[in-house]
Design an enzyme around this catalytic site. Structure first.
Site, PDB file in Angstrom:
ATOM      1  CB  CYS A   1       5.006  11.267 -40.763  1.00  0.00           C
ATOM      2  SG  CYS A   1       6.477  10.605 -41.608  1.00  0.00           S
TER       3      CYS A   1
ATOM      4  CB  CYS B   1      -4.687   6.303 -39.186  1.00  0.00           C
ATOM      5  SG  CYS B   1      -6.043   6.315 -40.396  1.00  0.00           S
TER       6      CYS B   1
ATOM      7  CB  CYS C   1      -0.920   0.002   1.214  1.00  0.00           C
ATOM      8  SG  CYS C   1      -2.012   1.426   1.288  1.00  0.00           S
TER       9      CYS C   1
END
Length: 502
Positions: free
Chosen positions: A452, A486, A235
């Site tokens: 690109c 894309c 934790c």
């Protein structure tokens, strides 16, 4: 063409825009009694086959002139309603999938589990009523919220979320501590749950402050009826020194407290590891050598997020202050998978049972953990967002995957991905995989060109007339950044060719 393309590329976006209402008004309004909310949820949570198979062969939506489901959609109160008929029209064009019988049962640390899906140790499994509801809905087990000999004093608020653009829950931060119930109350929860759900698996997460406390806690949860003990060595935000991730970063403490736990129980022991460390296999190995039967990983990552522009305080805001907390959610999954793979690649740990967690929202996420060697899956943050009902698509989605890929049992996928992860030096470096462009799908947005040119190797330009990409093979290095950005999936992996000699 453009209308079809819109539906094809926007289906998931539209499903993701659904508010996922409880007792969904759209379903109640449907005159054809379609499980509208369930169909949308299936698609959203990677259970495409489940969505398709819940639609009738001929879509009744075409006969709905008034579209009462759209009128009832609560999203319409804050923006545009979910375009349910358009979504279902597109889904109805997919071929229905036949699901064969498959077995999701699996043994974990010698304990039989009806499926691999457990709630992880957190607020999602912290009292009788919650766990009973989860068990009734199909969860196979629970790692109960960590039990100690003390009740922590909690803060308010204690949760915050990391957002990205329209996605409201990329990551999640909590500064909550262990169970806020007394030890006696928690032991009663164990006894009652095992009495009422004897075939479900109860993992008692414990945290002691001394070796004697670890032994004592192991003894009392064993007597109460737990099936497995999970040692919380991880934790990241306990208030006292010597607790949580302070233990998990010290192999000596891990060893000492695992041995102390073993003194108090005959049950299987899981050591829950902290990711706030460079090499998790070191404390994990120490735990195994000290008597642990398995490893649970990962717990949350130490984090700070969301510094406010006006107050300069990061979230969650507790009277103008905050603290380092635990980061979870989808964004931590790659980190969790890396730790799992590293441990399963270690000679001393490769045969040790692993319970995987960290960013699991869908059956596909669970598949990745299992393919890297986990026999058991634990979930928290996704339940906090969507509720226990996600188990439906975890089970059904996994069943469809196994059935359509020739597997009969979920055990068959465990560890199958490990052989495909090798060192960087061994990767093939003498060829290039060029991107392939689908001119019919491409809409000429120029996203690939921008990425690109500004973030890649300037191998693309936009055609002046069509605005579609033109690639310069002499500059392209096959990095596939264009594939990833894309928005309409018009670019994919193409031909791989040998590099020319320099």
């Amino acid at each position: 063409m453009s209308k079809f393309l819109y539906k094809e590329t926007s289906l998931l976006e539209e499903a993701s825009g659904c508010l996922l209402c409880n007792e969904a008004p759209c379903t109640k309004a449907c005159p054809h009694q379609l499980e509208i909310d369930k169909i949308i949820r299936c698609y959203r949570f990677d259970n495409k086959a489940g969505a398709i198979n819940r639609l009738p062969l001929s879509s009744p939506c075409q006969s709905c002139v008034d579209t009462p489901c759209v009128a009832a959609c609560l999203k319409g109160k804050v923006g545009a309603p979910v375009p349910i008929p358009d979504m279902f029209e597109k889904l109805s064009t997919y071929e229905k999938i036949t699901r064969k019988e498959v077995d999701l049962s699996i043994d974990f640390c010698g304990v039989s589990c009806e499926n691999p899906f457990f709630l992880s140790s957190s607020v999602v499994g912290s009292n009788y009523e919650m766990v009973a509801k989860a068990f009734d809905m199909g969860w196979a087990g629970v790692a109960f919220k960590t039990i100690g000999t003390f009740v922590p004093k909690e803060v308010s608020p204690r949760f915050d979320a990391l957002k990205k653009e329209a996605v409201p829950f990329v990551g999640f931060k909590n500064i909550e501590q262990i169970s806020d119930h007394t030890l006696e109350e928690n032991l009663a929860f164990i006894r009652d749950l095992k009495r009422d759900y004897p075939t479900k698996v109860f993992v008692a997460s414990i945290m002691g402050q001394t070796e004697e406390e670890w032994t004592y806690l192991a003894k009392v949860v064993t007597e109460a009826g737990a099936d497995i003990i999970e040692c919380n060595f991880s934790c990241p935000h306990m208030a006292a020194d010597g607790l949580g991730s302070d233990v998990g970063q010290s192999p000596k403490l891990v060893e000492a407290y695992t041995k102390a736990t073993r003194k108090g129980t005959h049950l299987p022991i899981l050591a829950k590891m902290t990711p706030n460390i460079g090499n998790m296999e070191i404390p994990a190995l120490a735990a195994v050598q000290a008597g642990a039967n398995g490893i649970a990983a990962i717990n949350t990552i130490k984090s700070i997020m969301n510094v406010d522009l006006d107050s300069f305080v990061s979230g969650p805001f507790v009277v103008g202050k905050t603290s380092v907390g635990g980061y979870s959610g989808k964004a931590v999954k790659p980190i969790a998978l890396r730790f799992i793979q590293t441990m399963k690649a270690h000679n001393g740990l490769m045969d040790i049972p692993m319970s995987g967690m960290g960013g699991i929202e869908t059956w596909r996420d669970a598949f990745e953990f299992m393919a890297l060697g986990c026999e058991n899956i634990q979930v928290t943050t996704s339940v906090m967002q969507y509720g226990y009902r996600i188990i439906d698509d975890m089970i059904e989605g996994m069943q469809y995957y196994l059935s359509t890929h020739g597997f009969c049992n979920v055990k068959e996928i465990v560890g199958k991905a490990l052989v495909h992860t090798i060192s960087a030096e061994e990767l093939e470096r003498d060829s290039i995989c060029y991107p392939k462009f689908d001119r019919m799908k491409c809409i000429g947005c120029g996203r690939c060109y921008l990425s690109c040119y500004d973030g890649g190797h300037q191998a693309l330009k936009q055609d002046e007339h069509t605005k579609k990409p033109v690639m310069n093979a002499k500059k392209c290095v096959g990095c596939h950044l264009c594939v990833l950005v894309c928005p309409v999936k018009a670019i994919s992996a193409g031909t791989r060719v040998k590099k020319k000699e320099q």
